[in-house]
Every structure is written in structure tokens, then in C-alpha cells.
Write a protein that holds these residues in place. Structure first.
Motif, PDB file in Angstrom:
ATOM      1  N   UNK A 179      80.347  31.391  35.393  1.00  0.00           N
ATOM      2  CA  UNK A 179      79.068  30.718  35.881  1.00  0.00           C
ATOM      3  C   UNK A 179      78.997  28.737  34.592  1.00  0.00           C
ATOM      4  N   UNK A 180      78.967  29.115  33.840  1.00  0.00           N
ATOM      5  CA  UNK A 180      79.134  27.690  32.969  1.00  0.00           C
ATOM      6  C   UNK A 180      80.303  26.874  33.255  1.00  0.00           C
ATOM      7  N   UNK A 181      81.083  27.378  33.319  1.00  0.00           N
ATOM      8  CA  UNK A 181      82.655  26.813  33.488  1.00  0.00           C
ATOM      9  C   UNK A 181      82.845  26.399  34.559  1.00  0.00           C
ATOM     10  N   UNK A 182      82.620  27.252  35.868  1.00  0.00           N
ATOM     11  CA  UNK A 182      83.003  26.946  37.055  1.00  0.00           C
ATOM     12  C   UNK A 182      82.255  26.997  37.683  1.00  0.00           C
ATOM     13  N   UNK A 183      81.322  27.584  37.840  1.00  0.00           N
ATOM     14  CA  UNK A 183      80.033  27.563  38.965  1.00  0.00           C
ATOM     15  C   UNK A 183      79.164  25.804  39.495  1.00  0.00           C
ATOM     16  N   UNK A 184      79.049  26.135  37.634  1.00  0.00           N
ATOM     17  CA  UNK A 184      77.570  25.013  37.342  1.00  0.00           C
ATOM     18  C   UNK A 184      77.719  23.903  37.702  1.00  0.00           C
ATOM     19  N   UNK A 185      79.158  23.374  36.844  1.00  0.00           N
ATOM     20  CA  UNK A 185      80.167  22.786  37.302  1.00  0.00           C
ATOM     21  C   UNK A 185      80.422  21.537  38.753  1.00  0.00           C
ATOM     22  N   UNK A 186      80.272  23.356  39.537  1.00  0.00           N
ATOM     23  CA  UNK A 186      79.715  22.606  40.732  1.00  0.00           C
ATOM     24  C   UNK A 186      78.587  22.234  41.850  1.00  0.00           C
ATOM     25  N   UNK A 187      78.097  22.818  41.130  1.00  0.00           N
ATOM     26  CA  UNK A 187      76.013  23.314  41.338  1.00  0.00           C
ATOM     27  C   UNK A 187      75.599  21.533  40.585  1.00  0.00           C
ATOM     28  N   UNK A 188      76.267  21.366  40.112  1.00  0.00           N
ATOM     29  CA  UNK A 188      75.548  19.999  39.468  1.00  0.00           C
ATOM     30  C   UNK A 188      76.255  19.119  40.342  1.00  0.00           C
ATOM     31  N   UNK A 189      77.676  18.889  41.056  1.00  0.00           N
ATOM     32  CA  UNK A 189      77.290  17.845  42.084  1.00  0.00           C
ATOM     33  C   UNK A 189      76.242  17.840  43.686  1.00  0.00           C
ATOM     34  N   UNK A 190      75.753  18.475  43.437  1.00  0.00           N
ATOM     35  CA  UNK A 190      74.903  19.019  45.048  1.00  0.00           C
ATOM     36  C   UNK A 190      73.275  18.131  44.129  1.00  0.00           C
ATOM     37  N   UNK A 191      73.318  18.743  42.759  1.00  0.00           N
ATOM     38  CA  UNK A 191      72.099  18.182  42.505  1.00  0.00           C
ATOM     39  C   UNK A 191      71.975  16.690  41.835  1.00  0.00           C
ATOM     40  N   UNK A 192      73.050  16.247  41.707  1.00  0.00           N
ATOM     41  CA  UNK A 192      73.535  14.930  41.651  1.00  0.00           C
ATOM     42  C   UNK A 192      73.596  14.425  42.455  1.00  0.00           C
ATOM     43  N   UNK A 193      73.762  14.583  43.782  1.00  0.00           N
ATOM     44  CA  UNK A 193      73.262  14.300  45.466  1.00  0.00           C
ATOM     45  C   UNK A 193      72.285  14.286  45.903  1.00  0.00           C
ATOM     46  N   UNK A 194      71.493  14.958  45.373  1.00  0.00           N
ATOM     47  CA  UNK A 194      69.910  15.604  45.964  1.00  0.00           C
ATOM     48  C   UNK A 194      68.944  15.012  45.140  1.00  0.00           C
ATOM     49  N   UNK A 195      69.955  13.942  43.769  1.00  0.00           N
ATOM     50  CA  UNK A 195      68.724  13.077  43.089  1.00  0.00           C
ATOM     51  C   UNK A 195      68.644  11.911  43.445  1.00  0.00           C
TER      52      UNK A 195
END
Lengths: 217, 217
Positions: B146-162
DNA sequence: TCGACGACGAGACGATACGTCTCGTACTGA
DNA sequence: TCAGTACGAGACGTATCGTCTCGTCGTCGA
């Protein structure tokens, strides 16, 4: 190398009417206990047989794999639990499923809170995870797991959402089977993949977001 | 039985500066190929070593388990893919991530459609599933995954939503890290657990439901 | 220039667990 | 009564585990 009903003498199918109920139960118990104690990868057929006081052949005769044993053991466990729950509430609740007090948000939040608590029950956690993991990598078992365990649960949410549609609380053009995923799947993913902690506040938030959307109204 | 730095003579840590880059790459390639060809359970350390033309000890010296090898192999593959993609688009796109055309719904739908296509790429499918499955049952590996593969991807969505929040397209009181799960998790669950087929229409619907909610407006 | 150091490829080793098989026992239906 | 078959037990050959011990080779410091 030769498996069932292949070439040569077709292996006679075992006679299910002569099957030992006692052994079946002992195997279920041993499988669930071992998975909980030592974890799925270290759970072996030989270990299950030894613990159940059963010959290995008795397991190989009735199940095709370790995952298959565990799936049936867990199904059996779920049925027992459902039976107990059903008998406990008996007559005061009409049918088991998701309550319908008329307040959709409250009903969903209550059930999801209960689910969060269940997911933390160690007796369910180890075999649930083991089966889910095996299903990810083994499509056949995955589909069996979904059809026999997951989908019946999801159907309850779909039913409740359909009732809400008839009450005018959910738009008529919404597909309930998809809508339920808005709050069920996030919880499932956090739990399965450890992407983030789960809590009652979290599932409450999911329900609010799913019902009202995240855009300004 | 004795593992690293336990009792007795402390096993000297291997000298990373003398590590063979050639072997490392060969091991990654062999691991990914084997998982794709024969599946994760039938992929063995001995098989990887033989295919890579490498001694078993070279694998055991640098990795703690089969899952660990595969995690690093897949990370390496992802980095290469990301590198290639980054170089390909080069200057015409400012930063890689989720596009921001000002139309949140359209941007999310486009990215999710691309994700659906990616999830069908056989080169990624086998190792992704293997790692996800292992992570479900092995918390330590799961968290690393999660930390090395998944979360970085999810962060991109969080950024776009922000960004959408600043533009007034998403309510200010919404938590982007939770909101993104409304459309990402359902897709993840359908893919991982075979609960239902995935398609472009499906992810489009998810975005609509998530943005506007399922209740009447 | 050269010697030691350590990672390397190769594979031997004992320990499990695999899945199949073959016993003798016990129950069951014809 | 007797044939048939599931059962518990465990022997069997195979495969993989993780550790180990070789001899080789490249690199760094004296």
C-alpha cells in the motif's frame, strides 16, 4: 497424476450417503482453528487431518484443495451463526436483513457500524482473509466465495435501497447494485488491504457522501 | 533456524556496494515471467533462481521471501513504466497525475477509463493480483504494498479533489482522502474479487453517483 | 602488483508437505 | 451373511523449502 474421471478405470465417485458427518465436522473445526492459530500458509492438509483425527485420504476424497476445505468450513460457520442470530431475534423482527425504520441514512450507518465491529472479530478475521486472498489469485475459488458468501450479503443492501427508491428517498434512475458499492467497497478495501483504519465515524461519513454526493447542493 | 543478527556469531550483513546488478535484474525478470506463466503459487524460489541463472543463496541473501522479491520486481517494473510514460509526454504536459481541465467529472471518468484498460493488461494483472493477495494475508507485506504502490496513486486523486475544492466544485467540508474511495474502491473490489464485471460505463456511473449522490436533489 | 575478502553460481543436504497408495477395521445394505 | 466401501493410519516417491559448503571471480587496499 491422474485425477478424477480421467483415462483408464474411471475412479468411482464416493458414496455421499455413507459419508461420516463426524469427520466432516472435525475437519471443519480443525481447519478453522489452524488457520486462526498458525495462519493460512502454514495450515497444511496433513495438519488438518492430524488435528481432526482423520486420515488424509478422507480429506482428499471430499475436497479438491485446502482452499476448498476452508471455504466450506467457513460457509458452515456462517450458516450456524446466521441460524443462531435468526433464532435469537425470532418473532420480534419479521425477516433478517437490513432494518427499515424509514430513515435510510440511519439504517445504513447502523448496519455498517455493526459490520465494522464484526470485521474485528478474530474468529472471523483469519479465515475471511485467507479466503479472500485465495480468491484474488484463484478465479474459480474467488467466484465461489463471492457467489456463496459475499453476494447474498450485498443483496440485502440492494433490497434496502430498492425500498428506499419506492419511498422516494433514492432517485429512481439509480442502480442499487452499483449504489451499494459506494459505501461497502471502501470499507472492504480499507479492511482487506490495510489502506487506512476503519471506524464508526468513517462509515458514517461514507454513507453521508454516498447519499448526498460530494459536490455543492 | 537462526535468522539474521540473532545469537552466536552475528551474520555479517552483505555488502550492498558489491551487489551484482546483473543478477538483480535477472531475478526480477524471472520472477515476473514465472508469475505470469504458471501463477503465483507455483512460482518457487528455486524456479526463479534456475530461470535467472543464479544461485538460490543470491536470492536468500537479498530478499526475505518470495513475496518480497515480487514486490520489488513489481516496483521496479512500475518505475520503468512511469519513467517511459513521463519521458513520452515530456514537455506538453506540465506534471504527471490526474488532468485538470476544469471539468472534474470528465477528468475522473477519463482516468478511471484508462485504469480499467490497465487492469486488463495481462503483464500487470498476474503480479498485481499476487501481491494484493499476499498483502491480504500478510499484514507487513500488505502495508508495504500500500505504502509504496497504492497510496502514491491515491494521492493523485486526493490532489485533484483538493483542486476541485478550491474551484468550488467540491464542498469544502469533504475529506478528499475519503471521497476518492467512493469511485476507486468499488472498481478495486470488482476487479480484485470478481464481484462483477468492470467497464467504462460502470466507472462513469460511479463518478456520477459519487459527485451527485444517490438521493433526489 | 598482489593477496584477502566477499558476492557469485552451483548444488548437496535434511526437513516438510505434497498427493497417491495400501493396509486392516467397521458399518451398511442386499 | 457377505460384498462393498468409507474410514483411520501411515508408507511411499516427489518437490520445494531454507541452510550449507564448495570453487570461481572481481574489487579494493596495502
Amino acid at each position: 497424476m491422474a485425477r478424477n474421471q480421467s483415462a483408464g478405470r474411471p475412479v468411482p465417485a464416493p458414496d455421499a450417503t455413507r459419508r461420516s458427518e463426524r469427520s466432516r465436522r472435525a475437519i471443519y473445526d480443525a481447519a478453522l482453528a489452524l488457520v486462526a492459530e498458525v495462519g493460512y500458509p502454514k495450515t497444511t492438509i496433513e495438519g488438518i487431518a492430524a488435528r481432526a483425527g482423520v486420515g488424509k485420504q478422507t480429506i482428499y476424497r471430499w475436497w479438491s484443495s485446502k482452499a476448498d476445505v476452508l471455504l466450506e468450513a467457513f460457509l458452515d460457520l456462517s450458516e450456524q451463526a446466521a441460524e443462531t442470530a435468526r433464532r435469537a431475534q425470532a418473532d420480534d423482527r419479521p425477516a433478517y436483513g437490513i432494518p427499515d425504520t424509514g430513515d435510510l441514512a440511519a439504517d445504513l450507518k447502523a448496519v455498517l457500524r455493526a459490520t465494522v465491529d464484526e470485521l474485528r472479530d478474530p474468529a472471523f478475521e483469519a479465515p475471511s482473509r485467507a479466503l479472500a486472498a485465495e480468491g484474488v489469485v484463484n478465479e474459480e475459488l474467488g467466484r465461489a466465495f463471492v457467489a456463496r458468501l459475499l453476494e447474498p450479503q450485498l443483496q440485502l443492501y440492494a433490497d434496502r435501497l430498492r425500498a428506499a427508491q419506492e419511498a422516494g428517498d433514492v432517485r429512481a434512475d439509480v442502480d442499487p447494485r452499483i449504489a451499494l458499492e459506494l459505501f461497502v467497497s471502501p470499507l472492504a478495501q480499507r479492511w482487506l488491504q490495510y489502506t487506512a483504519p476503519i471506524s464508526h465515524e468513517y462509515t458514517d461519513t461514507l454513507v453521508d457522501y454516498a447519499l448526498h454526493g460530494i459536490t455543492p447542493r
